[in-house]
Write a protein that holds these residues in place. Structure first.
Motif, short mmCIF file in Angstrom:
data_model
loop_
_atom_site.label_atom_id
_atom_site.label_comp_id
_atom_site.label_asym_id
_atom_site.label_seq_id
_atom_site.Cartn_x
_atom_site.Cartn_y
_atom_site.Cartn_z
N TRP A 196 -36.38 -26.32 17.22
CA TRP A 196 -35.08 -25.73 17.45
C TRP A 196 -34.70 -24.63 16.52
CZ3 TRP A 196 -33.27 -26.98 21.96
CH2 TRP A 196 -33.87 -28.16 22.73
N THR A 212 -36.21 -21.97 18.77
CA THR A 212 -35.18 -21.73 19.77
C THR A 212 -34.10 -20.78 19.63
OG1 THR A 212 -35.69 -23.98 20.78
CG2 THR A 212 -33.96 -22.82 21.72
N ILE A 213 -33.14 -21.06 18.72
CA ILE A 213 -32.37 -20.28 18.20
C ILE A 213 -32.68 -18.75 17.76
CG2 ILE A 213 -30.44 -19.89 16.40
CD1 ILE A 213 -30.36 -23.07 16.08
N LYS A 259 -34.05 -32.86 23.12
CA LYS A 259 -32.95 -33.42 22.43
C LYS A 259 -32.74 -32.41 21.11
CE LYS A 259 -29.90 -36.55 20.43
NZ LYS A 259 -29.00 -35.40 20.52
N THR A 260 -31.51 -31.83 21.04
CA THR A 260 -31.47 -30.92 19.66
C THR A 260 -30.87 -32.02 18.62
OG1 THR A 260 -30.73 -29.16 21.46
CG2 THR A 260 -30.29 -29.06 19.26
N ALA A 308 -28.93 -33.00 15.36
CA ALA A 308 -27.57 -32.66 14.99
C ALA A 308 -27.42 -31.89 13.84
CB ALA A 308 -26.73 -34.01 14.70
N ILE A 347 -29.49 -29.55 12.59
CA ILE A 347 -30.40 -28.43 12.55
C ILE A 347 -29.76 -27.29 11.63
CG2 ILE A 347 -29.78 -27.50 14.83
CD1 ILE A 347 -33.41 -28.03 13.70
N TYR A 394 -27.05 -17.25 9.57
CA TYR A 394 -26.49 -18.36 10.58
C TYR A 394 -25.31 -18.48 10.43
CZ TYR A 394 -26.28 -23.26 11.42
OH TYR A 394 -26.11 -24.48 11.72
#
Ligand code: HEM
Ligand code: FES
Lengths: 364, 134
Positions: free
Chosen positions: A148, A151-152, A285-286, A288, A290, A300
């Motif tokens: 994840w 992904t971001i 499923k991401t 919570a 992360i 971020y």
């Protein structure tokens, strides 16, 4: 026997002469401080990364079905696998911290100024390459965090019109993170980046050696410094030989680095391994919680706060370019930041914002 | 122009063109291979959905939601900000992104947070006991 080897080498390549001229006669100012050793310590950290990395390579399998279990295998089955992986993880974080300290101290002492602009630029690129190492590295264990966080980050280019979508897809090798991405990042991490890093480090260190160490702006030598009009190795009011004086300082700092690495591994083994790093990647499923690594927390958090995606990311791109080319903007002669309150103020504000965003990102 | 500088200019031009033409195949090589997209429509039994059901539509994670009083809707679960997958919060009637706290309503529109645009709405038809998506 040593005597024989030395004589043989002297005959063939003039060893003594080489050591004398490049180490013993190489002068460094006697008023350096501890921050002047951070560069070499960072380089040693890189070599620690390389050595432990090559050992990890022997058991790691870069495939979506096996990556996670091969890393677990290193941690639990292979003798001392945990040690090698822990050193790789802890040293990577310390390496990033070292690069930051190195840059900040050089900025603070104004040592990026003429004639050292290219040295600064090369250093800035090294920071970016180091961050790329981390980015590509943490997809490799194929954990939830890997999946994840990547992904971001790989979607960040989509903020830019026209080329953004294409760029994001080139990074990922498709619409989403997949086995193609894993292979891509793996080749980046172990194939492309190391030689790129070595080449830039080579240039960086060549420049330092050729120009000569700078002196701190608050020192005696600095008062006698004349404007740089033509090339000559930097001269100092008071100096001593690089070897053994300065060299010993560097060695003791390297020992401190090792001490810190083993201290963290012994007493805070989970410091850099959150829960999401121990769960295999699940593309549906991401999780919570992360959170990126601490060095990415500030950007971020900024992204969370600034509602406009294009604006949020443009600010960061502009910041990176300003940072890389800073010596070409700031061309005045005054090196002492204490005599430049505006710069000092801006610098302190920037640092505090960075710290504030980091903590905010961590605890929100 | 001197012969010598003319020649070096020609060399430079030919050299850059031949190097430059190599860039094309390398860039093409990096571009992602075309993904196979599965055939258009997909059918799900109405009784399987309940309040909400997560599905995979054309390789993209999506969700079918039975909105109280407003009927069914199928939405992509991919956050339009940076691609995390949204969670359905039944109480608050919202889709919530775990990454940067983007929030969408059940029409797929942005309520708050950084996402720049609405979620993709996937066409949906009810045929008797079946739901047809796509
Ligand atoms: C030639 C040098 C290097 C090689 C061959 C190498 C190899 C590897 C391998 C095989 C892994 C996957 C195993 C694992 O996850 O523990 C890995 C992970 C990683 N690498 Fe490297 N690496 C190198 C240099 C670096 C550098 C310079 C950095 C950054 C300063 C870095 C940062 C990381 C990070 C952050 C991970 C993820 C650690 C984890 O969560 O497990 N690597 N590396
Ligand atoms: S990815 Fe959903 S808010 Fe950023």
């Amino acid at each position: 026997m040593w005597q024989k080897i030395r004589e043989g080498l002297n005959l063939r390549i003039g060893l003594t002469d080489l050591v004398d001229s490049s180490l013993k006669e190489h002068r460094v100012p006697s008023d350096t401080n501890i921050f002047y050793t951070i560069g070499i310590v960072t380089l040693v950290a890189y070599f620690i990364m390389a050595v432990t990395g090559y050992f990890l390579l022997m058991y790691y399998v870069p495939h979506t079905d096996h990556a996670f279990s091969s890393v677990q295998n290193i941690m639990t089955n292979i003798s001392f696998g945990w040690l090698i992986r822990m050193i790789h993880i802890v040293a990577s974080n310390l390496m990033v911290a070292l690069v930051f300290i190195h840059l900040i101290s050089i900025f603070f002492m104004g040592n990026y100024k003429k004639p050292r602009e290219i040295t600064w630029l090369a250093g800035g690129l090294l920071l970016l390459v180091t961050l790329l190492f981390c980015l590509s590295g943490y997809l490799l264990p194929w954990s939830q965090r890997s999946y994840w966080a990547t992904t971001i980050v790989t979607n960040i280019p989509t903020a830019f019109p026209v080329v953004g979508e294409y760029l994001a897809n080139v990074l990922k090798g498709g619409e989403a993170i997949s086995g193609v991405t894993l292979t891509r990042f793996f080749s980046l991490h172990v194939g492309f980046l190391p030689p790129v890093f070595m080449a830039i480090v080579g240039l960086h260190i060549f420049l330092v050696w050729r120009i000569g160490l700078s002196v701190p702006p608050f020192s005696k030598s600095a008062e006698e410094e004349k404007p740089w009009t033509e090339y000559s190795h930097t001269t100092y009011a008071e100096s001593y030989p690089f070897y053994p004086h300065f060299f010993m300082k560097e060695v003791s700092m390297v020992m401190l680095l090792f001490a810190i690495i083993f201290f963290i591994i012994s007493f805070f083994p989970t410091m850099f391994i959150p829960e999401a790093a121990n769960t295999p990647a699940d593309p549906f499923k991401t999780p919570a919680d992360i959170k990126p690594e601490w060095y990415f927390l500030a950007p971020y958090q900024m992204m969370k706060l600034i509602p406009n995606k294009f604006f949020g990311i443009s600010i960061q791109v502009i910041a990176i370019f300003t940072f890389l080319f800073w010596p070409f903007f700031d061309t005045g002669d005054e090196k002492n930041i204490i005599k430049r309150p505006a710069l000092m103020g801006a610098f302190i504000i920037l640092l505090s914002v960075w710290f504030a965003l980091t903590f905010w990102g961590r605890y929100s | 122009m001197q012969r010598r500088s003319f020649l070096s200019m020609i060399f430079a031009i030919i050299g850059s063109i031949s190097l430059g033409s190599l860039a094309y195949p390398f860039l093409k090589y990096l571009a992602p291979p075309k993904a196979e997209i599965k055939a258009g429509k997909q059918t799900i039994r109405k009784s399987d959905v309940g309040d909400a059901k997560e599905i995979l539509y054309q390789n993209t994670p999506a969700i079918i939601i039975d909105r109280p009083g407003k009927g069914l809707i199928a939405l992509s679960r991919v956050c339009t900000h940076l691609g995390c997958l949204l969670d359905y919060d039944k109480q608050k009637k919202r889709l919530i992104c775990p990454c940067h706290a983007g929030i969408f309503n059940l029409e797929g529109r942005v309520v708050s947070g950084p996402p720049p645009k609405s979620l993709t709405v996937i066409p949906l038809k009810v045929e008797g006991e079946d739901i047809v998506i796509g």
